[in-house]
Design a protein around this motif. Structure first.
Motif: not given
Length: 505
Positions: A340-341, A344-345, A348
């Motif tokens: 999940n983390k 996110g990156y 971006q």
């Protein structure tokens, strides 16, 4: 007293009043100084040494003590400004300080035209700001400045043939001209730019012997050799010697780390990073956090790598390697099973930084591929790639030995598999098998929007060049250049052309 005498006295009084006003104005607004000399005083030599160490704050303190009418001081003030803007990539600072550069060029032009420093220092200012402009994406302005610098330096060399400092920047430009691919040579001819790599390297070697400018010239020489030509043991030894002879130089540490990373020697890069000066007065260079993160990523220590990539993003306010850092933060979490983390990156990447550096272009391409396909690459291939980048070839081979072309899910993944394994075996001196794998990658990548065909062709050229089979080497280097579009085109084309120039001479 007759009328004539009275008029003369009146005129004298008026003159004295006007003179008094001028002196009052001068006292109120400070002295009007006009640059009149090129004097490399001991104080300016010390300031120059500090500038070349990237000890910019201390250099500015030394420069403030020097007379402002000295052309050497004007040039050093500009050099300090340029390095600062290059490091922080501030568009605001660039706009303000580039205006100052124009003023300084005008001032230098008015100083003794019979001095070899007149054209030299003006050319250096133009070239230095061209480096900044390239980094900020102002390619047209950068090109004009390089041409202007080239013409001034060529003229200086004709006027003062024994003045070795002319060779410093002229050598760099000649190397760059020599690495332009043949299909673009018509541009250099139209612009009147002449030069080749051997000429440039020779000029840089001459400049490296100069008592004042030698250290800086050697920095340029090692940098262009390492980024355009294949790195060999002689260059590695020269880099080690350079670092040893400049123990308090942040620029020497930067040079050593950058070349070690380029040379797939992360353990060496790590040792050099420990030499970063700890005293105050140096530029802050967040790039060292990025390099440290890369080393931990290559080792598979993802938690530690994430800390340093995050530090880079916190410290750096420019645009270079922002997409790349987000891509690597994605990898740290994805490979470390924080999906999940990681996502996110990944998302971006499209919204940050710019696509100017090759690594940022590669990061953007990774995002765009994911956006189209919603699929991610094979984790073992990614691990093998970064282990190879760090010079951990045995670990890389273990990762990739768990794979085969048959388990790869796409043609581009198959091309990558063959390229990655070929690169590992090439570095483990199994060049026969490496050749087979590189050739397979070229075949698979022939119609794909990827660098694997060009990268494989470049490595095949190097293998056959080392074997003294020049005909095959030339064919593969030309093949590497023939690929029209990929994220590493500039660097691969430059390296291939440099090799072709050497082989055809």
């Amino acid at each position: 007293m007759n009328q004539s005498t009275q008029q003369q006295l009146l005129k004298g009084q008026v003159f004295r009043i006007l003179l008094g006003i001028v002196w009052y104005w001068l006292a109120s607004y400070g002295p009007i100084t006009q640059a009149q000399t090129f004097d490399f005083t001991p104080g300016l030599q010390n300031a120059y040494t500090e500038v070349t160490k990237f000890k910019i704050p201390h250099a500015r303190q030394l420069l403030a003590k020097e007379p402002s009418n000295n052309g050497i001081k004007i040039w050093l003030d500009d050099l300090a400004d340029m390095i600062t803007v290059y490091a922080n990539e501030s568009e605001g600072d660039y706009d303000n300080l580039y205006d100052k550069a124009d003023e300084r060029l005008d001032m230098l032009e008015d100083i003794d035209p019979k001095s070899p420093y007149n054209r030299l220092l003006r050319a250096e200012i133009k070239f230095h700001w061209a480096l900044v402009q390239m980094k900020l994406g102002h390619e047209t302005k950068a090109g004009m400045n390089v041409i202007g610098a080239y013409k001034l330096l060529e003229e200086n060399k004709k006027l003062f043939p024994s003045f070795t400092p002319t060779n410093k920047i002229l050598g760099v430009i000649h190397v760059l001209i020599g690495s332009v691919p043949e299909n673009y040579r018509w541009i250099t001819k139209i612009l009147g730019l002449k030069g080749n790599i051997d000429q440039g390297v020779h000029e840089l070697e001459l400049a490296s012997q100069d008592k004042i400018f030698g250290t800086e010239a050697r920095f340029y020489k090692l940098f262009v050799q390492s980024y355009i030509l294949p790195i060999n043991d002689r260059v590695r030894n020269e880099v080690a010697d350079y670092i040893q002879k400049n123990p308090e130089s942040l620029s020497a540490v930067f040079l050593g780390v950058a070349i070690a990373e380029k040379d797939n020697k992360s353990e060496q890069a790590w040792r050099i990073l420990q030499k970063i000066p700890t005293t105050q007065g140096y530029l802050v260079l967040p790039i060292f956090d990025l390099y440290t993160g890369d080393i931990y990523l290559q080792k598979g220590q993802y938690d530690k790598a994430e800390v340093y990539y995050s530090n880079y993003l916190k410290k750096f306010r420019g645009h270079s390697f922002i997409k790349d850092a987000h891509y690597k933060l994605f990898l740290c979490n994805w490979l470390g099973v924080e999906d999940n983390k990681a996502k996110g990156y990944l998302l971006q990447i499209n919204n940050v930084g710019k696509k100017l550096s090759e690594s940022d272009k590669a990061a953007q391409k990774f995002y765009e591929t994911y956006a189209k396909t919603k699929s991610l690459p094979n984790k073992a291939l990614i691990k093998a790639r970064f282990a190879t980048d760090g010079g951990y070839y045995k670990e890389a081979l273990e990762y990739i030995n768990d794979l085969s072309e048959s388990v790869c899910t796409s043609t581009i993944e198959k091309a990558e598999y063959n390229f990655r394994k070929g690169k590992i075996l090439q570095n483990l001196n199994d060049t026969d098998q490496a050749i087979t794998l590189f050739e397979r990658s070229v075949t698979l990548a022939s119609n794909l929007d990827t660098h694997f065909g060009a990268s494989s062709s470049l490595q095949l050229g190097y293998i056959f060049q080392k074997r003294k089979d020049n005909k095959k080497a030339i064919g593969w280097f030309e093949k590497a250049i023939s690929y029209k579009k990929h994220e590493y085109k500039n660097s691969i084309d430059n390296k291939a052309q440099a090799a072709l120039t050497e082989l055809k001479e």
